[in-house]
Design a protein around this motif. Structure first.
Motif, PDB file in Angstrom:
ATOM      1  N   VAL A  87       0.836  -1.203   0.000  1.00 24.76           N
ATOM      2  CA  VAL A  87       0.000   0.000   0.000  1.00 24.76           C
ATOM      3  C   VAL A  87       0.872   1.255   0.000  1.00 24.76           C
ATOM      4  CG1 VAL A  87      -1.689   1.321   1.338  1.00 24.76           C
ATOM      5  CG2 VAL A  87      -1.936  -1.164   1.110  1.00 24.76           C
ATOM      6  N   GLU A  88       1.897   1.238   0.841  1.00 23.56           N
ATOM      7  CA  GLU A  88       2.810   2.384   0.907  1.00 23.56           C
ATOM      8  C   GLU A  88       3.527   2.598  -0.420  1.00 23.56           C
ATOM      9  OE1 GLU A  88       6.663   3.652   3.607  1.00 23.56           O
ATOM     10  OE2 GLU A  88       5.112   2.378   4.505  1.00 23.56           O
ATOM     11  N   LEU A  89       3.942   1.508  -1.059  1.00 23.35           N
ATOM     12  CA  LEU A  89       4.611   1.604  -2.360  1.00 23.35           C
ATOM     13  C   LEU A  89       3.666   2.163  -3.418  1.00 23.35           C
ATOM     14  CD1 LEU A  89       7.036   1.073  -4.204  1.00 23.35           C
ATOM     15  CD2 LEU A  89       6.232  -1.310  -4.433  1.00 23.35           C
ATOM     16  N   ALA A  90       2.420   1.691  -3.403  1.00 22.83           N
ATOM     17  CA  ALA A  90       1.438   2.191  -4.374  1.00 22.83           C
ATOM     18  C   ALA A  90       1.190   3.683  -4.187  1.00 22.83           C
ATOM     19  CB  ALA A  90       0.131   1.412  -4.254  1.00 22.83           C
ATOM     20  N   TRP A  91       1.077   4.117  -2.935  1.00 26.93           N
ATOM     21  CA  TRP A  91       0.872   5.547  -2.691  1.00 26.93           C
ATOM     22  C   TRP A  91       2.100   6.356  -3.125  1.00 26.93           C
ATOM     23  CZ3 TRP A  91      -3.548   7.385  -2.752  1.00 26.93           C
ATOM     24  CH2 TRP A  91      -4.622   6.910  -2.011  1.00 26.93           C
ATOM     25  N   SER A  92       3.279   5.808  -2.917  1.00 28.10           N
ATOM     26  CA  SER A  92       4.494   6.505  -3.340  1.00 28.10           C
ATOM     27  C   SER A  92       4.526   6.671  -4.858  1.00 28.10           C
ATOM     28  CB  SER A  92       5.724   5.714  -2.864  1.00 28.10           C
ATOM     29  OG  SER A  92       6.909   6.285  -3.364  1.00 28.10           O
ATOM     30  N   ARG A  93       4.163   5.617  -5.565  1.00 26.57           N
ATOM     31  CA  ARG A  93       4.114   5.693  -7.027  1.00 26.57           C
ATOM     32  C   ARG A  93       3.029   6.654  -7.493  1.00 26.57           C
ATOM     33  NH1 ARG A  93       4.830  -0.888  -7.677  1.00 26.57           N
ATOM     34  NH2 ARG A  93       7.101  -0.869  -7.987  1.00 26.57           N
ATOM     35  N   PHE A  94       1.884   6.630  -6.820  1.00 24.07           N
ATOM     36  CA  PHE A  94       0.802   7.576  -7.113  1.00 24.07           C
ATOM     37  C   PHE A  94       1.318   9.008  -6.972  1.00 24.07           C
ATOM     38  CE2 PHE A  94      -2.384  10.495  -5.594  1.00 24.07           C
ATOM     39  CZ  PHE A  94      -3.530  10.218  -6.315  1.00 24.07           C
ATOM     40  N   SER A  95       1.972   9.282  -5.840  1.00 25.12           N
ATOM     41  CA  SER A  95       2.454  10.638  -5.558  1.00 25.12           C
ATOM     42  C   SER A  95       3.462  11.104  -6.602  1.00 25.12           C
ATOM     43  CB  SER A  95       3.078  10.674  -4.156  1.00 25.12           C
ATOM     44  OG  SER A  95       3.567  11.958  -3.863  1.00 25.12           O
ATOM     45  N   SER A  96       4.388  10.224  -6.976  1.00 23.77           N
ATOM     46  CA  SER A  96       5.395  10.589  -7.985  1.00 23.77           C
ATOM     47  C   SER A  96       4.744  10.899  -9.333  1.00 23.77           C
ATOM     48  CB  SER A  96       6.403   9.455  -8.151  1.00 23.77           C
ATOM     49  OG  SER A  96       7.132   9.265  -6.967  1.00 23.77           O
ATOM     50  N   TRP A  97       3.758  10.087  -9.708  1.00 24.47           N
ATOM     51  CA  TRP A  97       3.071  10.261 -10.995  1.00 24.47           C
ATOM     52  C   TRP A  97       2.298  11.570 -11.036  1.00 24.47           C
ATOM     53  CZ3 TRP A  97       3.717   7.477 -15.325  1.00 24.47           C
ATOM     54  CH2 TRP A  97       2.755   7.557 -16.344  1.00 24.47           C
ATOM     55  N   MET A  98       1.480  11.772 -10.026  1.00 26.96           N
ATOM     56  CA  MET A  98       0.650  12.980 -10.024  1.00 26.96           C
ATOM     57  C   MET A  98       1.495  14.246  -9.889  1.00 26.96           C
ATOM     58  SD  MET A  98      -2.461  12.319 -10.682  1.00 26.96           S
ATOM     59  CE  MET A  98      -3.955  11.336 -10.433  1.00 26.96           C
ATOM     60  N   SER A  99       2.525  14.202  -9.061  1.00 22.01           N
ATOM     61  CA  SER A  99       3.361  15.405  -8.919  1.00 22.01           C
ATOM     62  C   SER A  99       4.086  15.726 -10.219  1.00 22.01           C
ATOM     63  CB  SER A  99       4.358  15.231  -7.774  1.00 22.01           C
ATOM     64  OG  SER A  99       5.279  14.196  -8.045  1.00 22.01           O
ATOM     65  N   HIS A 100       4.508  14.690 -10.949  1.00 22.82           N
ATOM     66  CA  HIS A 100       5.212  14.925 -12.218  1.00 22.82           C
ATOM     67  C   HIS A 100       4.305  15.613 -13.239  1.00 22.82           C
ATOM     68  CE1 HIS A 100       8.031  14.217 -15.487  1.00 22.82           C
ATOM     69  NE2 HIS A 100       7.034  13.762 -16.225  1.00 22.82           N
ATOM     70  N   TYR A 101       3.034  15.176 -13.309  1.00 23.31           N
ATOM     71  CA  TYR A 101       2.152  15.699 -14.351  1.00 23.31           C
ATOM     72  C   TYR A 101       1.285  16.881 -13.911  1.00 23.31           C
ATOM     73  CZ  TYR A 101       3.583  11.815 -17.213  1.00 23.31           C
ATOM     74  OH  TYR A 101       4.349  10.941 -17.951  1.00 23.31           O
ATOM     75  N   LEU A 102       1.081  17.047 -12.610  1.00 20.69           N
ATOM     76  CA  LEU A 102       0.210  18.125 -12.144  1.00 20.69           C
ATOM     77  C   LEU A 102       0.967  19.320 -11.579  1.00 20.69           C
ATOM     78  CD1 LEU A 102      -2.695  16.155 -10.415  1.00 20.69           C
ATOM     79  CD2 LEU A 102      -2.399  16.742 -12.826  1.00 20.69           C
TER      80      LEU A 102
END
Length: 282
Positions: free
Chosen positions: A264-279
């Motif tokens: 779960v922590e890894l998924a949230w980390s990947r989510f955060s990296s993705w959204m921060s890169h594009y948003l």
């Protein structure tokens, strides 16, 4: 539209999906989760209730987070706008450096308190109308201070997130959790926004969120030409991101006993990296 039949989430059965309209989700699951599961919503003060107009329809939505921050539309599971989707929206809003999250009420105030009710609500969902709700939500966030807006969702909401990458041109990035829309609603090979997707290795809703569906999605995204990432988490079943005490209890009643905080922590980390890169980029 053809009806969908998802026969089971247990390891002893498989599930089949076809079509887009009314979805038959887990008849056996409804029996397994016969006890009514009363919703414990987050404190109402955590969210501002707003009304959003699209076509000749007005629907409620729930907003939280930093004013004028990048926006993220957070889409519900088949239960409706319940405690778990609110937990996710709050968690996302509090990520560094902060987002403004919005949950559109796709069920218009109704919430499934057990699997049978959730099934009934999803059966009645107008999926094309839900995509219109998502587009109106994205545009509302952009019109009220969010320069860029992403979409994320879980299960039913995950499938709708994928659809938004295809059908909602205003979306800047998508992260989908364990759900893929059928090609009748939207073909992922025509995605126009970057897509990141997360699946559990033990998820056996065949054609919707199992490993086969994940790999098929990856191939379609590859042909779309948009940036994409598809992750499969070993030892995780469907809805593995639901980690509240109520969410864990509900998953266990539905035959899903896996708990993996590291995944779960890894998924949230990947989510955060993705959204921060594009948003967050100019």
């Amino acid at each position: 539209m053809a009806s969908l039949l998802l026969r089971s989430l247990t390891s002893s059965s498989s599930a089949a999906i076809a079509g887009v309209g009314s979805r038959r989700l887990l008849p056996s699951l409804a029996r397994a989760a016969a006890s009514r599961f009363f919703v414990r919503s987050m404190a109402s003060g955590s969210f501002q209730k707003v009304q959003i107009q699209r076509d000749d329809t007005t629907f409620d939505a729930y907003v939280t987070g930093k004013e004028n921050a990048p926006g993220i539309v957070v889409l519900q599971e088949w239960w409706g706008v319940d405690f778990e989707v609110k937990n996710h929206a709050l968690h996302i809003a509090q990520m560094n450096p902060g987002y403004r999250t919005l949950i559109p009420d796709l069920y218009r105030g109704k919430v499934g308190l057990d699997a049978a009710e959730a099934q009934h609500l999803m059966d009645g969902l107008d999926w094309q109308g839900a995509v219109k709700d998502i587009r109106a939500s994205v545009n509302w966030l952009k019109a009220t201070g969010s320069s860029k807006v992403g979409v994320t969702g879980y299960c039913m909401g995950g499938a709708l997130s994928i659809a938004s990458a295809v059908l909602v041109p205003e979306v800047d990035a998508v992260v989908a959790f364990y759900g893929v829309c059928s090609s009748e609603l939207a073909d992922p090979s025509s995605a126009k926004a970057p897509v990141q997707a997360h699946f559990g290795e033990l998820d056996n809703i065949v054609g919707f969120s199992d490993v086969t569906a994940a790999k098929a999605l990856e191939e379609k995204l590859k042909s779309s030409g948009v940036p994409y990432e598809v992750y499969i988490y070993p030892g995780c079943a469907h809805a593995f991101m639901n980690t509240s005490s109520d969410g864990i209890k509900r998953r266990k009643e539905m035959g899903m006993h896996d708990e993996d905080s590291a995944a779960v922590e890894l998924a949230w980390s990947r989510f955060s990296s993705w959204m921060s890169h594009y948003l967050l980029s100019p």
